[in-house]
Design a protein around this motif. Structure first.
Motif, mmCIF file in Angstrom:
data_model
loop_
_atom_site.group_PDB
_atom_site.id
_atom_site.type_symbol
_atom_site.label_atom_id
_atom_site.label_comp_id
_atom_site.label_asym_id
_atom_site.label_seq_id
_atom_site.Cartn_x
_atom_site.Cartn_y
_atom_site.Cartn_z
ATOM 1 N N ALA A 26 16.369 1.185 -11.302
ATOM 2 C CA ALA A 26 17.566 0.369 -11.078
ATOM 3 C C ALA A 26 17.328 -0.622 -9.939
ATOM 4 C CB ALA A 26 18.758 1.276 -10.771
ATOM 5 N N LYS A 27 16.759 -0.139 -8.844
ATOM 6 C CA LYS A 27 16.471 -1.022 -7.700
ATOM 7 C C LYS A 27 15.553 -2.171 -8.100
ATOM 8 C CE LYS A 27 16.810 2.091 -3.694
ATOM 9 N NZ LYS A 27 16.005 2.739 -2.637
ATOM 10 N N SER A 28 14.575 -1.878 -8.954
ATOM 11 C CA SER A 28 13.608 -2.905 -9.333
ATOM 12 C C SER A 28 14.257 -4.041 -10.114
ATOM 13 C CB SER A 28 12.472 -2.280 -10.161
ATOM 14 O OG SER A 28 12.881 -2.005 -11.492
ATOM 15 N N LEU A 29 15.452 -3.780 -10.673
ATOM 16 C CA LEU A 29 16.202 -4.805 -11.403
ATOM 17 C C LEU A 29 17.392 -5.315 -10.585
ATOM 18 C CD1 LEU A 29 16.205 -3.191 -14.983
ATOM 19 C CD2 LEU A 29 14.739 -5.038 -14.132
ATOM 20 N N SER A 30 17.389 -4.984 -9.286
ATOM 21 C CA SER A 30 18.462 -5.398 -8.368
ATOM 22 C C SER A 30 19.824 -4.842 -8.784
ATOM 23 C CB SER A 30 18.532 -6.931 -8.266
ATOM 24 O OG SER A 30 17.298 -7.453 -7.819
#
Length: 348
Positions: free
Chosen positions: A183-187
């Motif tokens: 999720a973080k990697s897709l902001s």
């Protein structure tokens, strides 16, 4: 329409010892069985450090970018610094080797029922046209713990249950870290994938035993497929390759990193990410000389939850690709044995 399920009473392990020419039902139809040699290119995927994914340092951003890139191209990566020592992973491998080395009568104490995949056995036969995989398997439910069917959990070797339980606890922690990192990697908010994954998610294990095959040019250990999970963890054989991924209509072999776990996303993460992360098609090729043993663990969203593309990932430039689905794996095995991809049914 009722599906006729036949039971395969004879193990592939027995066939490998007693039969020079395997039955025709094992032969791949319409294509080669695959090759296992240095001419097949390697999968070019990164090794991701789990510790760096959760680090507050700038290294975390680099690792997240590495993760996003891997999942949007190959759909898989290898992980290290996952909290399990090389010695413990060797123990996980060892109890699997010890189980498959037991006399057939001992292994058959854990045989699956005709209408179930759980337990020891091999392919269900759903149709006369089906191609059978050259592998014996032990399927087990790991979590929730109250769904474990201990009648299928080997008591021999003695350490089997304790080792598998400890392995399960570790993977649950790594799975949560990875879902947040994706999720973080897709902001996105950390819990974006976790919210659909759910608290009553299912985790299952599949031990795979691939005996030497007399016709590796025409017989596969596992036919081409993509996983119906959210995330799949694979502990590879420490010495023998066999797993291959398909990209741009070409097969690539997966290298062995003995202390790493191979991770790939399944169809349900591809749906949640609106197609940004790719659920890769893969297969297992056979060889004529050596046994190969692996352990796949499938992390599957709560069957009561509706899985759908996250709203933040649906835009005018990238419209919604998939409709809502529920209990995605219920039809998965039927599609798999027919050589079809169930995710196609979810396409809009």
């Amino acid at each position: 329409m009722d599906i006729k399920i036949e039971f395969q009473p004879r193990s592939v392990q027995e066939l490998a010892v007693n039969v020079k020419e395997p039955p025709q039902k094992f032969f791949v139809k319409g294509s080669d069985g695959g090759v296992l040699d240095s001419a097949v290119p390697l999968v070019d995927v990164p090794v991701v450090d789990i510790g760096l994914l959760t680090s507050p340092s700038s290294s975390s951003l680099q690792e997240l970018e590495k993760l996003r890139s891997a999942l949007s191209t190959w759909g898989c990566f290898q992980i290290v610094n996952h909290g399990m020592t090389s010695g413990f992973l060797d123990k996980v491998r060892e109890v699997a080797e010890q189980f498959f080395a037991l006399p057939m009568a001992e292994k058959q104490k854990y045989s699956r029922q005709e209408d179930s995949i759980e337990g020891y056995g091999n392919d269900m036969v759903l149709s006369d046209q089906q191609t059978i995989d050259w592998t014996d398997r032990l399927y087990l439910t790991l979590s929730p713990e109250d769904q474990r069917q201990y009648i299928f959990w080997p008591q021999n070797p003695e350490a089997f249950r304790e080792v598998l339980h400890k392995y399960t606890i570790n993977l649950k922690q790594v799975n949560e870290i990875l879902l947040k990192a994706m999720a973080k990697s897709l902001s996105l908010h950390d819990d974006s994938f976790l919210n659909q994954y759910g608290e009553k998610a299912l985790i299952t294990a599949r031990y795979n035993f691939y005996p030497p095959c007399p016709r590796p040019d025409l017989i596969l250990g596992v036919k081409p497929h993509a996983d119906g999970s959210a995330i799949t963890f694979l502990l590879q054989d420490k010495h023998v390759e066999g797993l291959q991924f398909l990209k741009d209509k070409e097969w690539f072999r997966v290298p062995i990193i003995s202390h790493a776990l191979l991770v790939n996303v399944g169809d349900q993460i591809e749906i949640m990410s609106n197609g940004i992360f790719k659920s890769p098609v893969h297969r297992v090729v056979t060889n004529s000389e050596r046994d190969r043993i692996t352990l796949a663990v499938f992390c599957i969203p709560d069957s009561e939850n509706e899985i759908q593309p996250l709203d933040e990932l649906v835009t005018e430039a990238k419209p919604r690709l998939y409709r809502k689905v529920k209990d995605y794996v219920s039809l998965y095995f039927q599609y798999y044995q027919q050589g079809k991809r169930p995710i196609e049914a979810a396409l809009i």
